[in-house]
Design an enzyme around this catalytic site. Structure first.
Site, mmCIF file in Angstrom:
data_model
loop_
_atom_site.group_PDB
_atom_site.id
_atom_site.type_symbol
_atom_site.label_atom_id
_atom_site.label_comp_id
_atom_site.label_asym_id
_atom_site.label_seq_id
_atom_site.Cartn_x
_atom_site.Cartn_y
_atom_site.Cartn_z
ATOM 1 N N ARG A 15 0.848 -1.204 0.000
ATOM 2 C CA ARG A 15 0.000 0.000 0.000
ATOM 3 C C ARG A 15 0.885 1.257 0.000
ATOM 4 O O ARG A 15 2.106 1.167 0.016
ATOM 5 C CB ARG A 15 -0.916 -0.007 1.220
ATOM 6 N N GLY A 16 0.236 2.400 -0.014
ATOM 7 C CA GLY A 16 0.914 3.691 0.167
ATOM 8 C C GLY A 16 1.973 3.961 -0.884
ATOM 9 O O GLY A 16 1.815 3.647 -2.075
ATOM 10 N N ALA A 90 9.449 -0.188 3.470
ATOM 11 C CA ALA A 90 8.563 -0.503 4.603
ATOM 12 C C ALA A 90 8.967 0.323 5.811
ATOM 13 O O ALA A 90 10.156 0.473 6.108
ATOM 14 C CB ALA A 90 8.647 -1.993 4.937
ATOM 15 N N GLY A 91 7.970 0.885 6.482
ATOM 16 C CA GLY A 91 8.301 1.730 7.627
ATOM 17 C C GLY A 91 7.181 1.764 8.637
ATOM 18 O O GLY A 91 6.027 1.451 8.328
ATOM 19 N N SER A 151 13.574 10.186 5.418
ATOM 20 C CA SER A 151 12.506 11.172 5.696
ATOM 21 C C SER A 151 13.145 12.501 6.040
ATOM 22 O O SER A 151 14.282 12.549 6.533
ATOM 23 C CB SER A 151 11.664 10.702 6.885
ATOM 24 N N TYR A 163 11.522 7.399 15.363
ATOM 25 C CA TYR A 163 11.423 7.465 13.893
ATOM 26 C C TYR A 163 12.603 8.244 13.297
ATOM 27 O O TYR A 163 13.243 7.787 12.337
ATOM 28 C CB TYR A 163 10.088 8.123 13.534
ATOM 29 N N LYS A 167 15.481 7.029 10.582
ATOM 30 C CA LYS A 167 15.552 7.615 9.241
ATOM 31 C C LYS A 167 16.938 8.222 8.986
ATOM 32 O O LYS A 167 17.399 8.292 7.840
ATOM 33 C CB LYS A 167 14.427 8.634 9.048
ATOM 34 N N THR A 198 -1.169 10.535 1.074
ATOM 35 C CA THR A 198 -1.478 9.103 0.985
ATOM 36 C C THR A 198 -2.824 8.877 1.665
ATOM 37 O O THR A 198 -3.453 9.826 2.119
ATOM 38 C CB THR A 198 -0.404 8.269 1.740
HETATM 39 N N1 NAD Z 1 3.859 9.244 3.531
HETATM 40 C C1 NAD Z 1 4.708 10.193 3.858
HETATM 41 O O1 NAD Z 1 4.372 11.381 3.893
HETATM 42 C C2 NAD Z 1 6.150 9.836 4.187
HETATM 43 C C3 NAD Z 1 7.046 10.871 4.481
HETATM 44 C C4 NAD Z 1 8.369 10.562 4.760
HETATM 45 C C5 NAD Z 1 8.790 9.249 4.737
HETATM 46 N N2 NAD Z 1 7.909 8.257 4.462
HETATM 47 C C6 NAD Z 1 8.399 6.877 4.454
HETATM 48 O O2 NAD Z 1 7.972 6.226 3.269
HETATM 49 C C7 NAD Z 1 7.768 4.837 3.536
HETATM 50 C C8 NAD Z 1 6.354 4.446 3.100
HETATM 51 O O3 NAD Z 1 5.420 5.259 3.790
HETATM 52 P P1 NAD Z 1 3.836 5.149 3.603
HETATM 53 O O4 NAD Z 1 3.283 6.473 3.917
HETATM 54 O O5 NAD Z 1 3.529 4.500 2.309
HETATM 55 O O6 NAD Z 1 3.488 4.162 4.842
HETATM 56 P P2 NAD Z 1 2.370 3.043 4.969
HETATM 57 O O7 NAD Z 1 2.224 2.819 6.456
HETATM 58 O O8 NAD Z 1 1.160 3.372 4.176
HETATM 59 O O9 NAD Z 1 3.068 1.768 4.306
HETATM 60 C C9 NAD Z 1 4.116 1.084 4.936
HETATM 61 C C10 NAD Z 1 4.022 -0.380 4.557
HETATM 62 O O10 NAD Z 1 5.087 -1.066 5.238
HETATM 63 C C11 NAD Z 1 4.560 -2.305 5.697
HETATM 64 N N3 NAD Z 1 5.312 -2.809 6.841
HETATM 65 C C12 NAD Z 1 5.373 -2.288 8.088
HETATM 66 N N4 NAD Z 1 6.091 -3.072 8.886
HETATM 67 C C13 NAD Z 1 6.517 -4.119 8.137
HETATM 68 C C14 NAD Z 1 7.294 -5.271 8.421
HETATM 69 N N5 NAD Z 1 7.757 -5.520 9.647
HETATM 70 N N6 NAD Z 1 7.543 -6.126 7.411
HETATM 71 C C15 NAD Z 1 7.045 -5.903 6.156
HETATM 72 N N7 NAD Z 1 6.296 -4.836 5.849
HETATM 73 C C16 NAD Z 1 6.026 -3.958 6.820
HETATM 74 C C17 NAD Z 1 3.123 -1.965 6.098
HETATM 75 O O11 NAD Z 1 2.316 -3.125 6.214
HETATM 76 C C18 NAD Z 1 2.701 -1.023 4.997
HETATM 77 O O12 NAD Z 1 2.085 -1.689 3.926
HETATM 78 C C19 NAD Z 1 8.030 4.639 5.023
HETATM 79 O O13 NAD Z 1 9.360 4.196 5.218
HETATM 80 C C20 NAD Z 1 7.851 6.029 5.593
HETATM 81 O O14 NAD Z 1 8.570 6.193 6.798
HETATM 82 C C21 NAD Z 1 6.591 8.519 4.198
#
Ligand code: NAD
Length: 253
Positions: A15-16, A90-91, A151, A163, A167, A198
């Site tokens: 997702r995401g 993944a995060g 991030s 977090y 990062k 998202t």
């Molecule tokens: N969305 C933002 O604004 C943003 C900003 C800065 C950084 N990020 C980084 O981008 C990445 C994706 O973010 P997102 O917004 O799509 O998050 P999200 O939570 O929608 O997606 C993260 C995915 O990682 C998976 N995941 C979590 N733990 C896991 C594990 N132990 N093993 C396997 N999969 C696992 C989750 O199931 C999920 O599908 C992350 O690393 C997040 O820190 C996002």
């Protein structure tokens, strides 16, 4: 590296941002191995990649589990015959203040579990997946690319002790790995996003979004397509390694 027919592993691909980056590569004929925790979301994401003109397979794997990660990467190599790239995406976020004090009394502390769970996924998980992908790509001898998703919070952010630390850690891995893996033709880059729109941000109150956006010089959230575009740039540009692209609309925290 050309995107078409290359095999990319994307963690958190269900997702995401992970799914959006996978779909963009699929549109150009890439083969995607998506790693995540839930079979149903993986099935949907893999089917979407196939519909868009690529190939997609989902792998349920908790990236904090060393033997599960080793087995999953071995399985991906067996299924696709090769691995050309990894996106460590993944995060997990479990925000909280280091301590809370009310009326001169300590009322709360960030728990070790709250700290460690984020370290386990974001930092240790990225290490394990990076190690397995590098092991396979180095022996394969066709080069490769690894992209760590960091991030803007890597600079340090209130309420994000856990977090932010992770990062910053994955950003340093970009530099360490780029130096170590260049001899194998493996490039390593990073993306440090600001706030990207998202499903998560769609659920936030308009006032909360407004407050966040007011700190961003371009006055809007980033789009998932812009993240996908940045990833593609790193994959395709053979002179790019050891650096992080700041994808934050100018936001400084
Ligand atoms: N969305 C933002 O604004 C943003 C900003 C800065 C950084 N990020 C980084 O981008 C990445 C994706 O973010 P997102 O917004 O799509 O998050 P999200 O939570 O929608 O997606 C993260 C995915 O990682 C998976 N995941 C979590 N733990 C896991 C594990 N132990 N093993 C396997 N999969 C696992 C989750 O199931 C999920 O599908 C992350 O690393 C997040 O820190 C996002």
């Amino acid at each position: 590296m050309q995107v078409k027919d290359s095999v990319f592993v994307i963690t958190g691909g269900g997702r995401g941002l992970g799914r959006a980056m996978a779909e963009n590569l699929a549109k150009q004929g890439a083969k995607l191995a998506l790693i995540d925790l839930d079979q149903d979301t993986l099935n949907e994401a893999a089917a979407s990649c196939a519909e868009l003109g690529g190939e997609g397979r989902g792998y349920v794997c908790n990236i904090t589990d060393e033997s599960a990660v080793e087995n999953t990467f071995a399985q991906i190599k067996a299924d696709f015959g090769k691995i050309n790239g990894l996106v460590n995406n993944a995060g997990l976020m479990r925000d909280g203040m280091l301590i809370k004090v009310k009326d001169g009394q300590l009322v709360a502390k960030m728990g070790l579990d709250q700290f460690q769970s984020v370290v386990n996924v974001n930092m240790t998980g990225s290490f394990l997946c990076g190690r397995e992908a590098a092991s396979i790509m180095a022996v394969q001898g066709e080069g490769g690319v690894i992209v760590n998703i960091s991030s803007v919070s890597r600079a340090g952010n209130m309420g994000q002790t856990n977090y932010s630390a992770t990062k910053a850690a994955v950003a340093t891995m970009v530099t360490s790995w780029a130096g170590e893996l260049a001899r194998h033709g493996i490039r390593v880059g990073g993306i440090a996003p600001g706030v990207i729109a998202t499903e998560m941000t769609a659920q936030m109150k308009p006032e909360a979004i407004e407050r966040m956006v007011s700190a961003v010089p371009v006055r809007r959230l980033g789009e998932v397509e812009e993240m996908a575009h940045t990833l593609q740039y790193i994959i395709e540009n053979e002179f790019f390694t050891g650096r992080i692209i700041e994808m934050d609309g100018g936001l400084r925290i």
